[in-house]
Motif scaffolding. Structure first.
Motif, PDB file in Angstrom:
ATOM      1  N   GLY A  87      13.704  -0.471   5.143  1.00 49.88           N
ATOM      2  CA  GLY A  87      13.220  -1.495   5.663  1.00 49.88           C
ATOM      3  C   GLY A  87      13.147  -2.889   5.803  1.00 49.88           C
TER       4      GLY A  87
ATOM      5  N   TYR B 114       8.299  -8.060   6.597  1.00 52.45           N
ATOM      6  CA  TYR B 114       6.751  -7.415   6.207  1.00 52.45           C
ATOM      7  C   TYR B 114       6.377  -8.292   5.032  1.00 52.45           C
TER       8      TYR B 114
ATOM      9  N   ARG C 254       3.999  -2.980   2.590  1.00 54.69           N
ATOM     10  CA  ARG C 254       3.819  -1.896   2.628  1.00 54.69           C
ATOM     11  C   ARG C 254       2.711  -2.026   1.122  1.00 54.69           C
TER      12      ARG C 254
ATOM     13  N   ASP D 244       2.743   1.254   4.904  1.00 59.07           N
ATOM     14  CA  ASP D 244       3.975   2.410   3.533  1.00 59.07           C
ATOM     15  C   ASP D 244       3.049   1.832   2.393  1.00 59.07           C
TER      16      ASP D 244
ATOM     17  N   THR E 293       4.008  -5.493   9.378  1.00 57.90           N
ATOM     18  CA  THR E 293       4.775  -3.965   8.694  1.00 57.90           C
ATOM     19  C   THR E 293       4.515  -4.287   7.455  1.00 57.90           C
TER      20      THR E 293
ATOM     21  N   GLY F 182      -0.874   2.650   9.671  1.00 59.53           N
ATOM     22  CA  GLY F 182       0.446   2.104   9.979  1.00 59.53           C
ATOM     23  C   GLY F 182       1.014   1.085   8.622  1.00 59.53           C
TER      24      GLY F 182
ATOM     25  N   ALA G 219      -1.513  -4.763   9.875  1.00 55.33           N
ATOM     26  CA  ALA G 219      -0.611  -3.457  10.250  1.00 55.33           C
ATOM     27  C   ALA G 219      -0.961  -3.413  11.818  1.00 55.33           C
TER      28      ALA G 219
END
Length: 312
Positions: free
Chosen positions: A10, A14, A67, A91, A65, A89, A60
Protein backbone atom coordinates in the motif's frame (compact mmCIF):
# COMPACT_ATOMS: atom_id res chain seq x y z
CA UNK A 1 5.42 -19.89 19.72
CA UNK A 2 5.79 -16.53 17.99
CA UNK A 3 4.95 -15.95 14.35
CA UNK A 4 3.29 -13.34 12.21
CA UNK A 5 1.83 -12.52 8.87
CA UNK A 6 3.74 -10.30 6.43
CA UNK A 7 2.99 -6.57 6.34
CA UNK A 8 0.53 -5.62 3.64
CA UNK A 9 1.49 -3.38 0.75
CA UNK A 10 0.00 0.00 0.00
CA UNK A 11 1.07 3.56 -0.63
CA UNK A 12 1.38 6.33 1.96
CA UNK A 13 -0.11 8.34 3.52
CA UNK A 14 -1.08 5.95 6.27
CA UNK A 15 -0.96 5.75 10.05
CA UNK A 16 0.42 2.91 12.17
CA UNK A 17 -1.42 2.18 15.41
CA UNK A 18 0.52 0.13 17.96
CA UNK A 19 -1.21 -1.43 20.94
CA UNK A 20 -4.16 -3.33 22.27
CA UNK A 21 -7.33 -4.84 20.92
CA UNK A 22 -9.61 -6.63 23.37
CA UNK A 23 -13.02 -8.11 23.92
CA UNK A 24 -14.91 -5.56 26.04
CA UNK A 25 -17.16 -7.40 28.50
CA UNK A 26 -19.82 -5.00 29.78
CA UNK A 27 -21.65 -5.11 33.11
CA UNK A 28 -24.07 -2.66 34.69
CA UNK A 29 -24.10 -2.23 38.46
CA UNK A 30 -26.69 -0.28 40.51
CA UNK A 31 -23.96 0.87 42.89
CA UNK A 32 -20.23 0.52 43.32
CA UNK A 33 -19.41 -2.02 46.05
CA UNK A 34 -17.08 -1.32 48.93
CA UNK A 35 -14.29 -3.70 49.99
CA UNK A 36 -15.58 -7.19 50.94
CA UNK A 37 -19.04 -6.21 49.64
CA UNK A 38 -21.16 -8.01 47.05
CA UNK A 39 -23.45 -6.61 44.39
CA UNK A 40 -25.44 -8.31 41.63
CA UNK A 41 -24.60 -6.93 38.18
CA UNK A 42 -26.37 -7.11 34.84
CA UNK A 43 -24.38 -8.78 32.05
CA UNK A 44 -24.49 -6.79 28.82
CA UNK A 45 -23.33 -7.64 25.31
CA UNK A 46 -19.58 -8.07 24.86
CA UNK A 47 -18.15 -6.05 21.97
CA UNK A 48 -14.72 -5.54 20.36
CA UNK A 49 -12.68 -2.83 22.06
CA UNK A 50 -9.18 -1.96 23.18
CA UNK A 51 -7.86 1.55 23.54
CA UNK A 52 -5.61 1.60 20.46
CA UNK A 53 -7.95 -0.53 18.35
CA UNK A 54 -10.82 1.86 19.07
CA UNK A 55 -8.71 4.79 17.95
CA UNK A 56 -7.62 2.91 14.81
CA UNK A 57 -11.26 2.29 13.83
CA UNK A 58 -12.09 5.98 14.23
CA UNK A 59 -9.15 6.96 12.00
CA UNK A 60 -10.28 4.46 9.35
CA UNK A 61 -13.88 5.72 9.52
CA UNK A 62 -12.63 9.19 8.61
CA UNK A 63 -11.04 7.88 5.42
CA UNK A 64 -7.54 7.24 6.74
CA UNK A 65 -5.44 4.20 5.88
CA UNK A 66 -4.49 2.32 9.05
CA UNK A 67 -2.04 -0.46 9.82
CA UNK A 68 -2.36 -2.09 13.20
CA UNK A 69 0.42 -3.69 15.25
CA UNK A 70 -0.51 -5.88 18.20
CA UNK A 71 0.52 -9.14 19.91
CA UNK A 72 -2.14 -11.81 20.44
CA UNK A 73 -2.54 -15.55 20.89
CA UNK A 74 -4.20 -17.81 18.32
CA UNK A 75 -7.78 -18.27 19.53
CA UNK A 76 -11.41 -17.80 18.45
CA UNK A 77 -11.51 -14.50 20.37
CA UNK A 78 -8.44 -13.26 18.47
CA UNK A 79 -10.02 -14.27 15.15
CA UNK A 80 -13.21 -12.43 16.09
CA UNK A 81 -11.32 -9.27 17.11
CA UNK A 82 -9.13 -9.16 14.01
CA UNK A 83 -12.00 -9.85 11.61
CA UNK A 84 -13.93 -7.01 13.23
CA UNK A 85 -10.99 -4.64 12.71
CA UNK A 86 -10.75 -5.66 9.07
CA UNK A 87 -14.45 -4.93 8.60
CA UNK A 88 -13.74 -1.44 9.96
CA UNK A 89 -11.05 -0.95 7.30
CA UNK A 90 -8.01 -1.57 9.51
CA UNK A 91 -5.07 -3.56 8.07
CA UNK A 92 -4.16 -6.25 10.64
CA UNK A 93 -1.46 -8.00 8.60
CA UNK A 94 1.28 -6.85 11.01
CA UNK A 95 -0.27 -8.84 13.88
CA UNK A 96 2.32 -10.76 15.93
CA UNK A 97 1.27 -14.08 17.50
CA UNK A 98 2.43 -15.41 20.85
CA UNK A 99 0.45 -18.36 22.21
CA UNK A 100 1.93 -17.99 25.69
CA UNK A 101 -0.38 -15.00 26.22
CA UNK A 102 -3.94 -15.18 27.60
CA UNK A 103 -6.89 -13.95 25.56
CA UNK A 104 -7.18 -10.17 25.46
CA UNK A 105 -10.23 -9.08 27.46
CA UNK A 106 -11.41 -5.96 29.28
CA UNK A 107 -14.12 -5.77 31.94
CA UNK A 108 -16.17 -2.56 31.96
CA UNK A 109 -18.60 -1.80 34.79
CA UNK A 110 -21.19 0.92 34.18
CA UNK A 111 -22.53 2.75 37.22
CA UNK A 112 -24.69 5.81 36.57
CA UNK A 113 -22.91 8.09 34.09
CA UNK A 114 -19.48 6.73 34.94
CA UNK A 115 -17.57 3.60 34.02
CA UNK A 116 -14.79 1.62 35.69
CA UNK A 117 -12.45 -0.42 33.53
CA UNK A 118 -10.48 -3.49 34.61
CA UNK A 119 -7.66 -4.45 32.22
CA UNK A 120 -6.17 -7.90 32.92
CA UNK A 121 -2.39 -7.97 32.55
CA UNK A 122 -1.21 -9.97 29.52
CA UNK A 123 2.39 -10.09 30.79
CA UNK A 124 3.61 -8.98 27.38
CA UNK A 125 7.42 -8.70 27.41
CA UNK A 126 8.04 -7.10 24.02
CA UNK A 127 6.57 -6.16 20.65
CA UNK A 128 9.26 -7.58 18.33
CA UNK A 129 9.53 -5.91 14.93
CA UNK A 130 11.43 -7.09 11.87
CA UNK A 131 13.40 -4.65 9.74
CA UNK A 132 10.60 -4.62 7.16
CA UNK A 133 8.17 -3.67 9.94
CA UNK A 134 10.44 -0.80 10.94
CA UNK A 135 10.42 0.37 7.32
CA UNK A 136 6.60 0.50 7.50
CA UNK A 137 6.81 2.70 10.61
CA UNK A 138 9.28 5.02 8.91
CA UNK A 139 6.94 5.46 5.96
CA UNK A 140 3.93 6.41 8.09
CA UNK A 141 2.38 9.83 8.49
CA UNK A 142 1.62 9.09 12.15
CA UNK A 143 2.72 6.50 14.72
CA UNK A 144 -0.06 6.34 17.34
CA UNK A 145 0.47 4.51 20.62
CA UNK A 146 0.96 4.75 24.39
CA UNK A 147 4.09 5.02 26.51
CA UNK A 148 3.72 1.42 27.68
CA UNK A 149 3.47 -0.01 24.18
CA UNK A 150 6.32 2.07 22.77
CA UNK A 151 8.59 0.84 25.55
CA UNK A 152 7.92 -2.73 24.43
CA UNK A 153 8.98 -2.17 20.81
CA UNK A 154 12.17 -3.94 19.77
CA UNK A 155 13.95 -4.35 16.47
CA UNK A 156 17.37 -5.94 16.01
CA UNK A 157 18.20 -5.51 19.69
CA UNK A 158 17.20 -1.83 19.69
CA UNK A 159 14.40 -0.36 21.79
CA UNK A 160 12.26 2.76 21.48
CA UNK A 161 14.87 5.35 22.62
CA UNK A 162 17.08 4.23 19.74
CA UNK A 163 14.30 3.61 17.23
CA UNK A 164 12.36 6.85 17.74
CA UNK A 165 14.94 9.30 16.32
CA UNK A 166 15.35 7.10 13.26
CA UNK A 167 11.58 6.86 12.71
CA UNK A 168 11.02 10.60 13.17
CA UNK A 169 13.96 11.49 10.94
CA UNK A 170 12.21 9.56 8.17
CA UNK A 171 9.20 11.89 8.52
CA UNK A 172 6.76 9.96 10.75
CA UNK A 173 5.08 11.99 13.51
CA UNK A 174 4.83 10.25 16.87
CA UNK A 175 1.48 10.60 18.67
CA UNK A 176 1.13 9.40 22.26
CA UNK A 177 -2.07 9.07 24.26
CA UNK A 178 -1.09 9.55 27.91
CA UNK A 179 -4.60 8.70 29.13
CA UNK A 180 -3.44 5.79 31.33
CA UNK A 181 0.02 7.20 32.13
CA UNK A 182 0.05 8.35 35.73
CA UNK A 183 3.74 7.91 36.54
CA UNK A 184 5.06 10.16 39.26
CA UNK A 185 8.67 9.03 39.35
CA UNK A 186 10.18 12.07 37.66
CA UNK A 187 10.74 10.18 34.40
CA UNK A 188 10.86 12.82 31.67
CA UNK A 189 11.96 10.46 28.92
CA UNK A 190 8.40 9.40 28.16
CA UNK A 191 7.75 12.94 26.88
CA UNK A 192 10.71 13.05 24.52
CA UNK A 193 10.58 12.06 20.84
CA UNK A 194 6.84 12.90 20.77
CA UNK A 195 5.22 15.25 18.25
CA UNK A 196 1.65 15.28 19.62
CA UNK A 197 0.76 14.39 23.21
CA UNK A 198 -2.81 13.83 24.43
CA UNK A 199 -3.67 14.04 28.14
CA UNK A 200 -6.96 13.76 29.99
CA UNK A 201 -7.52 16.16 32.87
CA UNK A 202 -6.54 13.73 35.63
CA UNK A 203 -3.41 12.64 33.80
CA UNK A 204 -2.36 16.21 33.06
CA UNK A 205 -2.84 17.20 36.69
CA UNK A 206 -0.47 14.41 37.70
CA UNK A 207 2.10 15.72 35.22
CA UNK A 208 1.89 19.38 36.12
CA UNK A 209 2.07 18.77 39.89
CA UNK A 210 0.55 22.13 40.82
CA UNK A 211 2.12 24.16 38.02
CA UNK A 212 -0.07 26.18 35.68
CA UNK A 213 -1.18 24.68 32.39
CA UNK A 214 1.01 27.17 30.54
CA UNK A 215 4.14 26.39 32.56
CA UNK A 216 3.58 22.67 32.11
CA UNK A 217 3.13 23.04 28.35
CA UNK A 218 6.29 25.14 28.20
CA UNK A 219 8.17 22.39 30.05
CA UNK A 220 6.84 19.70 27.70
CA UNK A 221 7.90 21.78 24.71
CA UNK A 222 11.39 22.09 26.15
CA UNK A 223 11.46 18.29 26.18
CA UNK A 224 10.56 18.32 22.48
CA UNK A 225 6.78 17.84 22.39
CA UNK A 226 5.32 19.91 19.56
CA UNK A 227 1.57 19.93 20.24
CA UNK A 228 -0.10 19.37 23.62
CA UNK A 229 -3.82 18.56 23.85
CA UNK A 230 -5.71 18.28 27.14
CA UNK A 231 -9.19 16.76 27.04
CA UNK A 232 -11.56 17.96 29.76
CA UNK A 233 -14.62 15.70 29.29
CA UNK A 234 -17.81 17.80 29.48
CA UNK A 235 -15.67 20.98 29.65
CA UNK A 236 -14.20 20.45 26.19
CA UNK A 237 -10.48 20.65 25.52
CA UNK A 238 -7.40 22.84 25.38
CA UNK A 239 -5.02 22.69 22.43
CA UNK A 240 -1.52 24.17 22.61
CA UNK A 241 -0.02 24.31 19.14
CA UNK A 242 3.07 26.49 18.73
CA UNK A 243 2.18 29.89 20.17
CA UNK A 244 -1.54 29.34 19.58
CA UNK A 245 -3.90 28.23 22.34
CA UNK A 246 -7.43 27.01 21.60
CA UNK A 247 -9.97 26.55 24.40
CA UNK A 248 -12.89 24.66 22.86
CA UNK A 249 -16.21 23.77 24.53
CA UNK A 250 -17.70 20.29 24.44
CA UNK A 251 -20.89 19.46 22.59
CA UNK A 252 -23.76 18.85 25.04
CA UNK A 253 -25.20 15.35 24.82
CA UNK A 254 -26.99 12.75 26.91
CA UNK A 255 -24.34 10.39 28.26
CA UNK A 256 -24.93 6.65 27.79
CA UNK A 257 -21.39 5.19 27.88
CA UNK A 258 -18.17 7.22 28.12
CA UNK A 259 -15.96 4.28 27.08
CA UNK A 260 -13.81 5.24 24.09
CA UNK A 261 -14.54 8.98 24.17
CA UNK A 262 -10.87 9.85 24.59
CA UNK A 263 -9.79 7.44 21.85
CA UNK A 264 -12.39 8.97 19.54
CA UNK A 265 -11.23 12.50 20.27
CA UNK A 266 -7.54 11.79 19.76
CA UNK A 267 -7.92 9.86 16.53
CA UNK A 268 -10.40 12.32 15.03
CA UNK A 269 -8.01 15.16 15.81
CA UNK A 270 -5.00 13.68 14.04
CA UNK A 271 -7.07 12.31 11.15
CA UNK A 272 -8.37 15.81 10.35
CA UNK A 273 -5.42 17.92 11.52
CA UNK A 274 -3.64 18.31 8.18
CA UNK A 275 -6.85 19.14 6.34
CA UNK A 276 -8.51 21.49 8.83
CA UNK A 277 -5.80 22.77 11.18
CA UNK A 278 -5.74 22.38 15.00
CA UNK A 279 -8.73 24.55 15.92
CA UNK A 280 -11.31 23.04 13.56
CA UNK A 281 -9.86 19.56 14.05
CA UNK A 282 -10.38 20.09 17.79
CA UNK A 283 -13.98 21.19 17.26
CA UNK A 284 -14.67 18.14 15.12
CA UNK A 285 -12.94 15.88 17.66
CA UNK A 286 -15.21 17.25 20.40
CA UNK A 287 -18.23 16.53 18.19
CA UNK A 288 -17.11 12.97 17.50
CA UNK A 289 -16.47 12.37 21.22
CA UNK A 290 -19.98 13.61 22.06
CA UNK A 291 -21.38 11.17 19.49
CA UNK A 292 -19.34 8.39 21.09
CA UNK A 293 -20.70 8.90 24.62
CA UNK A 294 -24.29 9.08 23.38
CA UNK A 295 -24.36 5.35 22.55
CA UNK A 296 -23.09 2.05 23.95
CA UNK A 297 -19.69 0.81 22.90
CA UNK A 298 -16.22 2.31 22.63
CA UNK A 299 -16.47 2.63 18.84
CA UNK A 300 -19.72 4.54 18.71
CA UNK A 301 -17.73 7.58 17.61
CA UNK A 302 -16.42 5.89 14.44
CA UNK A 303 -19.13 7.49 12.32
CA UNK A 304 -17.24 9.06 9.41
CA UNK A 305 -16.46 12.62 8.38
CA UNK A 306 -19.92 13.46 6.98
CA UNK A 307 -21.59 12.63 10.30
CA UNK A 308 -19.02 14.62 12.27
CA UNK A 309 -19.55 17.63 9.99
CA UNK A 310 -23.30 17.30 10.45
CA UNK A 311 -22.87 17.30 14.22
CA UNK A 312 -21.06 20.67 14.15
Amino acid sequence: MNDRQSPAGGEPPYAVYIGDVALDEYYRTPRWPSAADKVEVETLEAVPGGMIANAACVYASLGGTVRFVTVLRHSPITTFLLEDLEKAGVDVSMTIYDDSLPDSRTMIFLCGDEHTVFIPELHLKEIPLKEEDLAVLKGARYIYSTVGNLRLLTCGGRRWPELAPEIRAAGARVVVDYDVDYERDGDCERFRQVDIGFFNETGFDSVREGRSYEDTVRWLRELGMGTVVVTLAEKGCRIYDGEAVYVLPAFPTEVVDVTGAGDTFCSTFIALLDEYGPEKAGIMANAAASRCVSAMGARAGAVGKEEVLRLI
